[in-house]
Design a protein around this motif. Structure first.
Motif, PDB file in Angstrom:
ATOM      1  N   VAL A 126       0.837  -1.207   0.000  1.00  0.00           N
ATOM      2  CA  VAL A 126       0.000   0.000   0.000  1.00  0.00           C
ATOM      3  C   VAL A 126       0.868   1.252   0.000  1.00  0.00           C
ATOM      4  CG1 VAL A 126      -1.698   1.308   1.337  1.00  0.00           C
ATOM      5  CG2 VAL A 126      -1.937  -1.169   1.093  1.00  0.00           C
ATOM      6  N   LEU A 127       1.936   1.241   0.774  1.00  0.00           N
ATOM      7  CA  LEU A 127       2.833   2.399   0.822  1.00  0.00           C
ATOM      8  C   LEU A 127       3.416   2.703  -0.557  1.00  0.00           C
ATOM      9  CD1 LEU A 127       4.516   4.571   2.279  1.00  0.00           C
ATOM     10  CD2 LEU A 127       6.241   2.791   2.686  1.00  0.00           C
ATOM     11  N   VAL A 132       3.876   5.972  -5.551  1.00  0.00           N
ATOM     12  CA  VAL A 132       3.736   6.032  -7.011  1.00  0.00           C
ATOM     13  C   VAL A 132       2.711   7.091  -7.387  1.00  0.00           C
ATOM     14  CG1 VAL A 132       2.943   4.785  -9.057  1.00  0.00           C
ATOM     15  CG2 VAL A 132       4.494   3.677  -7.444  1.00  0.00           C
ATOM     16  N   GLN A 133       1.560   7.100  -6.699  1.00  0.00           N
ATOM     17  CA  GLN A 133       0.516   8.084  -6.989  1.00  0.00           C
ATOM     18  C   GLN A 133       1.010   9.513  -6.766  1.00  0.00           C
ATOM     19  OE1 GLN A 133      -2.667   6.617  -4.447  1.00  0.00           O
ATOM     20  NE2 GLN A 133      -3.777   5.846  -6.236  1.00  0.00           N
ATOM     21  N   GLN A 134       1.901   9.685  -5.810  1.00  0.00           N
ATOM     22  CA  GLN A 134       2.450  11.013  -5.540  1.00  0.00           C
ATOM     23  C   GLN A 134       3.574  11.393  -6.496  1.00  0.00           C
ATOM     24  OE1 GLN A 134       3.444  11.354  -1.319  1.00  0.00           O
ATOM     25  NE2 GLN A 134       1.670  10.086  -0.796  1.00  0.00           N
ATOM     26  N   ALA A 192       0.157   4.752 -11.537  1.00  0.00           N
ATOM     27  CA  ALA A 192       0.870   5.738 -12.347  1.00  0.00           C
ATOM     28  C   ALA A 192       0.113   6.077 -13.620  1.00  0.00           C
ATOM     29  CB  ALA A 192       2.267   5.219 -12.703  1.00  0.00           C
ATOM     30  N   ASP A 193      -0.594   5.095 -14.182  1.00  0.00           N
ATOM     31  CA  ASP A 193      -1.329   5.293 -15.429  1.00  0.00           C
ATOM     32  C   ASP A 193      -2.537   4.366 -15.431  1.00  0.00           C
ATOM     33  OD1 ASP A 193      -2.343   5.534 -17.960  1.00  0.00           O
ATOM     34  OD2 ASP A 193      -0.518   4.936 -19.012  1.00  0.00           O
ATOM     35  N   PRO A 194      -3.737   4.889 -15.124  1.00  0.00           N
ATOM     36  CA  PRO A 194      -4.930   4.039 -15.039  1.00  0.00           C
ATOM     37  C   PRO A 194      -5.314   3.370 -16.356  1.00  0.00           C
ATOM     38  CG  PRO A 194      -5.296   6.150 -13.949  1.00  0.00           C
ATOM     39  CD  PRO A 194      -4.005   6.272 -14.692  1.00  0.00           C
TER      40      PRO A 194
END
Length: 374
Positions: A126-127, A132-134, A192-194
């Motif tokens: 999860v971390l 990655v999202q940030q 990173a890329d949905p």
């Protein structure tokens, strides 16, 4: 009140989590063995008791399908056709035909489908998804997942007869149990890329050395190529004589790298930053970045800390209920479940043909749906 029925003993791992959630009641248990059914239902005070899965459906709003792997698709299809929400253990199916039939049932149903990929909820997994999202990894382009778990004692019953694992996991070649390894890494790429998707897989094996009774290679490697050209390496080993390591992962991006620990009690390591001449490149433990965890992992309830699979069983149950109530999308919905499962199924074809790359269907693309879908 959301009434939930559990099929199979493994589903009892979610029981404590369900009982901590509002508007939820576990009202039924199903097992084909009447003695096991009576024992477990009495021990956990579950009133409804069924030896037939279809008979349980009329009494519940949602089901946990935690039966042997070869039963998952058919039971999920029955439940979805009855508009009952489904939480299915991995893998979703054992054939591509089942994948298409399950897709048809899920898209026609008013209920939601979730695959219980609990490894996606491990704390460090999860971390990394949050980082990655940030954008702290830049652009991720290579990941690894490994499931090294010697479980030969699961392959036979006490009387010596083969279990379902003997047939469906080590009774054939390929990456037959790969979603625990692929799921978390694929979720990082999706963070990173949905729009990212799996394009092809190829699978190679070491041959049989430890357990000549079964055709499964001691170790097999599955290479997963994404549509963007990025790469994931999956290693599966359920036979070799070695300590367990069922949750090793790594991720490489343009601005950072993560390596899980290979040894108990040691934290995974991170390095984040742009490379420059003379830069001091030092690893730091993942624990140093735990402030980036979402709130439910920074301050988890006691039930999460006590749950199996690193807390994953609690969060799977919680998020399934949220999806049933329309509060959130399924954590691993039908399209991800089928894409990850199809990799396992196609790996058997690839490995028996010398590692030939095979295209993975895009289950979201209506033009790829076979006639059985009509």
């Amino acid at each position: 009140m959301l009434k939930i029925g559990i099929a199979g003993q493994r589903g009892l791992a979610f029981l404590k989590a369900f009982r901590t959630l509002p508007h939820v009641e576990v009202t039924a248990l199903c097992d084909t063995n009447p003695d096991v059914l009576e024992h477990n239902a009495s021990a956990h005070a579950i009133p409804g008791r069924f030896t037939e899965f279809s008979a349980m459906l009329d009494s519940v709003d949602a089901v946990v399908v935690s039966t042997p792997m070869q039963c998952h698709a058919e039971q999920s299809i029955l439940a979805l056709e009855a508009n009952k929400h489904v939480l299915s253990e991995v893998s979703a199916c054992v054939t591509l035909d089942e994948c298409w039939r399950l897709l048809a049932a899920a898209e026609r149903s008013r209920a939601v489908y979730t695959m219980a990929e609990n490894y996606c909820y491990r704390k460090d997994v999860v971390l990394i998804r949050e980082l990655v999202q940030q954008g702290l990894f830049g652009v991720p382009y290579f990941g690894e997942g490994e499931y090294l778990h010697e479980i030969r004692h699961y392959h036979h019953n006490p009387d010596g007869s083969p279990t379902w694992r003997s047939v469906y996991q080590v009774g054939r070649r390929g990456c037959t149990y790969g979603t625990h390894s692929l799921g978390p890494v694929m979720q990082w790429f999706l963070a990173a890329d949905p729009t990212e998707r799996i394009a092809t897989i190829s699978c190679h094996g070491t041959g049989v050395h430890t357990d000549p009774e079964h055709p499964h290679d001691d170790t097999c490697l599955m290479l997963v190529q994404l549509a963007s050209g990025k790469l994931i390496k999956i290693r599966l080993d359920m036979l070799s004589n070695r300590p367990h390591l069922p949750s090793y992962y790594s991720l490489q991006g343009t601005l950072g790298v993560y390596e899980a620990s290979r040894f108990p009690g040691q934290p995974g390591q991170l390095w984040l930053g742009a490379s420059e001449d003379g830069a001091d490149r030092k690893w730091q433990p993942v624990t140093a970045l735990y402030e980036h965890l979402p709130e439910d992992w920074r301050n988890p309830p006691p039930e999460a800390l006590a749950a199996g699979h690193g807390g994953g069983d609690y969060f799977v149950a919680r998020d399934f209920v949220r999806a049933c109530l329309g509060e959130a999308a399924p954590s691993c919905g039908i399209y991800d479940a089928l894409a990850w499962t199809a990799c396992d199924i196609l790996s058997e074809v690839s490995i028996t043909n010398g590692g030939t790359p095979l295209r993975v269907p895009d289950f979201r693309n209506f033009n790829e749906k076979p006639l059985i879908y009509a």
